[in-house]
Motif scaffolding. Structure first.
Motif, PDB file in Angstrom:
ATOM      1  N   LEU A  39       0.806  -1.174  -0.225  1.00 24.64           N
ATOM      2  CA  LEU A  39      -0.449   0.409  -0.232  1.00 24.64           C
ATOM      3  C   LEU A  39       0.698   1.427   0.381  1.00 24.64           C
ATOM      4  O   LEU A  39       1.817   1.362   0.938  1.00 24.64           O
ATOM      5  CB  LEU A  39      -1.019  -0.199   1.492  1.00 24.64           C
ATOM      6  N   CYS A  40       0.740   2.451  -0.807  1.00 19.12           N
ATOM      7  CA  CYS A  40       0.802   3.636  -0.366  1.00 19.12           C
ATOM      8  C   CYS A  40       0.059   4.489   0.446  1.00 19.12           C
ATOM      9  O   CYS A  40      -0.506   5.592   0.701  1.00 19.12           O
ATOM     10  CB  CYS A  40       0.820   4.311  -2.058  1.00 19.12           C
ATOM     11  N   LEU A  41       0.742   4.511   1.605  1.00 17.93           N
ATOM     12  CA  LEU A  41       0.424   4.310   3.425  1.00 17.93           C
ATOM     13  C   LEU A  41       1.740   6.338   3.496  1.00 17.93           C
ATOM     14  O   LEU A  41       2.996   5.814   3.333  1.00 17.93           O
ATOM     15  CB  LEU A  41       0.637   3.751   3.877  1.00 17.93           C
ATOM     16  N   ALA A  42       1.184   7.074   3.816  1.00 17.19           N
ATOM     17  CA  ALA A  42       1.466   8.207   4.655  1.00 17.19           C
ATOM     18  C   ALA A  42       2.128   7.787   6.683  1.00 17.19           C
ATOM     19  O   ALA A  42       2.126   6.153   6.218  1.00 17.19           O
ATOM     20  CB  ALA A  42       0.725   9.150   5.775  1.00 17.19           C
ATOM     21  N   SER A  43       3.701   8.279   6.630  1.00 13.40           N
ATOM     22  CA  SER A  43       4.876   7.552   7.278  1.00 13.40           C
ATOM     23  C   SER A  43       3.452   7.461   8.796  1.00 13.40           C
ATOM     24  O   SER A  43       2.808   8.252   9.382  1.00 13.40           O
ATOM     25  CB  SER A  43       5.161   8.850   8.099  1.00 13.40           C
ATOM     26  N   GLN A  44       3.472   5.786   9.489  1.00 12.29           N
ATOM     27  CA  GLN A  44       3.059   5.661  10.209  1.00 12.29           C
ATOM     28  C   GLN A  44       4.086   5.396  11.794  1.00 12.29           C
ATOM     29  O   GLN A  44       3.154   4.824  13.055  1.00 12.29           O
ATOM     30  CB  GLN A  44       2.687   3.822  10.294  1.00 12.29           C
ATOM     31  N   GLU A  45       4.479   6.688  11.702  1.00 16.35           N
ATOM     32  CA  GLU A  45       5.706   6.894  13.040  1.00 16.35           C
ATOM     33  C   GLU A  45       4.140   7.367  13.989  1.00 16.35           C
ATOM     34  O   GLU A  45       4.532   7.024  15.619  1.00 16.35           O
ATOM     35  CB  GLU A  45       6.576   7.730  12.638  1.00 16.35           C
ATOM     36  N   GLN A  83      -0.942  15.218  11.534  1.00 21.61           N
ATOM     37  CA  GLN A  83       0.033  14.284  11.411  1.00 21.61           C
ATOM     38  C   GLN A  83      -1.161  12.851  10.953  1.00 21.61           C
ATOM     39  O   GLN A  83       0.388  11.965  10.298  1.00 21.61           O
ATOM     40  CB  GLN A  83       1.040  13.151  12.555  1.00 21.61           C
ATOM     41  N   MET A  84      -1.956  13.050  10.730  1.00 23.87           N
ATOM     42  CA  MET A  84      -3.001  12.032  10.034  1.00 23.87           C
ATOM     43  C   MET A  84      -3.087  11.861   8.357  1.00 23.87           C
ATOM     44  O   MET A  84      -3.265  13.087   8.003  1.00 23.87           O
ATOM     45  CB  MET A  84      -4.245  11.731  10.767  1.00 23.87           C
ATOM     46  N   PRO A  85      -2.907  11.185   7.752  1.00 20.72           N
ATOM     47  CA  PRO A  85      -3.617  11.691   5.803  1.00 20.72           C
ATOM     48  C   PRO A  85      -5.173  12.047   5.970  1.00 20.72           C
ATOM     49  O   PRO A  85      -5.817  11.109   6.672  1.00 20.72           O
ATOM     50  CB  PRO A  85      -3.474   9.615   5.431  1.00 20.72           C
TER      51      PRO A  85
END
Length: 301
Positions: A39-45, A83-85
């Motif tokens: 998946l093309c996901l935003a950083s889950q840090e 910080q959430m997409p």
């Protein structure tokens, strides 16, 4: 002189072929074990940090939650909203939730959190009125009357034309005048935009879903059936096949197919972030099962 290649070249080609087959087999096996890996996901840090610090406070209701509040539909204090997409969708989504569906176990809230401008959640028996707009609304539900996503535009156009005929069915109107009016309206209907504006999902266990589906307010809507896919959901419903998707999976896969079959555009991960929370939880549960970490599983559950 022999035209056959030397034996060692044949053996080399066979070995190369076997190596490629093994690689492909391993890739397929890995994908089957972890279907969410590409998946093309935003950083889950931000989720990783939140998971390490544990539950946090909902800034609206003050409740103690993990990652987000499932009653207020907002992230908790240690998951900053910036910080959430945010996901932009091509249409609106209504989710009708069964009243007995446990809020904390539903994945429907993921869609509201990640695409808040496009998603609304209603608790049954609260259902919006769709009758006047049944030519631009559809319900995702399998059955003998269901159509595929690729046939949506055709059936919506038919709805527009049928609505015109119903409107001109006045028996007191002179037949010639009525015929001319109907022909004009039918011509106008062909120029109308037969595109889907809103899609509806039912959020409940499969044993509970019939009560909502049979509600007369949904009965007249076009039904759409998704392509068969296997679920990754960790709360598998006993006695049900692994093709019964969680709500967020159903929403995601519908949008992927809508993008390619209706919008006729190449899918390049535009909606992958709808699985931002889901994929993270999936990986946490998977790791916890491997390590026997019961505490991590409790946090998610």
């Amino acid at each position: 002189m022999s035209l056959n290649p030397p034996i060692f070249l044949k053996e080399k080609e066979e070995n190369n072929s076997k190596f490629v087959e093994i690689q492909q087999s391993q890739t397929t096996s890995i994908a089957a074990e972890d279907p969410l890996q590409n998946l093309c996901l935003a950083s889950q840090e931000v989720l990783q940090k939140a998971q390490q610090s544990g539950r946090s406070k909902c800034l609206k209701c003050g409740g103690s939650r993990m990652f987000y509040c499932y009653t207020c539909y907002v992230p908790v204090e240690n998951v900053p909203v910036e910080q959430m997409p945010l996901v932009k969708l091509p249409l609106k989504i209504d989710i009708i939730k069964h009243p007995n569906e446990t809020d904390g176990k539903s994945t429907a809230v993921h869609a509201k959190l990640l695409a808040p401008e496009f998603v609304n959640i209603y608790t049954y028996p609260c259902i919006p009125e769709y009758e006047e707009k049944d030519h631009e609304v559809a319900l995702v539900f399998p059955g003998p009357k269901s159509i595929s996503i690729k046939d949506l535009s055709f059936h919506l156009q038919k709805r527009i034309q049928n609505n015109v005929r119903d409107k001109n069915g006045d028996p007191d109107k002179p037949s010639i005048k009525r015929k001319k009016t109907e022909e004009q309206d039918l011509n106008d209907s062909k120029s109308q935009d037969a595109s889907l504006k809103k899609i509806i999902f039912i959020d409940s266990t499969w044993n509970q879903t019939n009560k909502i589906f049979t509600d007369e307010r949904l009965q007249g809507l076009l039904q759409v059936e998704l392509k068969t896919r296997k679920t990754c959901f960790w709360r598998h419903q006993k006695g049900k096949p692994d093709t019964f998707l969680s709500t967020i999976e159903a929403i995601y896969y519908f949008l992927v197919d809508y993008h390619t079959d209706i919008l006729k555009e190449k899918y390049q991960g535009q909606y992958d972030n709808l699985l931002f929370f889901y994929s993270f939880m999936y990986q946490l549960i998977k790791n916890a099962k491997c390590s026997g970490d019961k505490e991590t599983r409790k946090l998610i559950h």
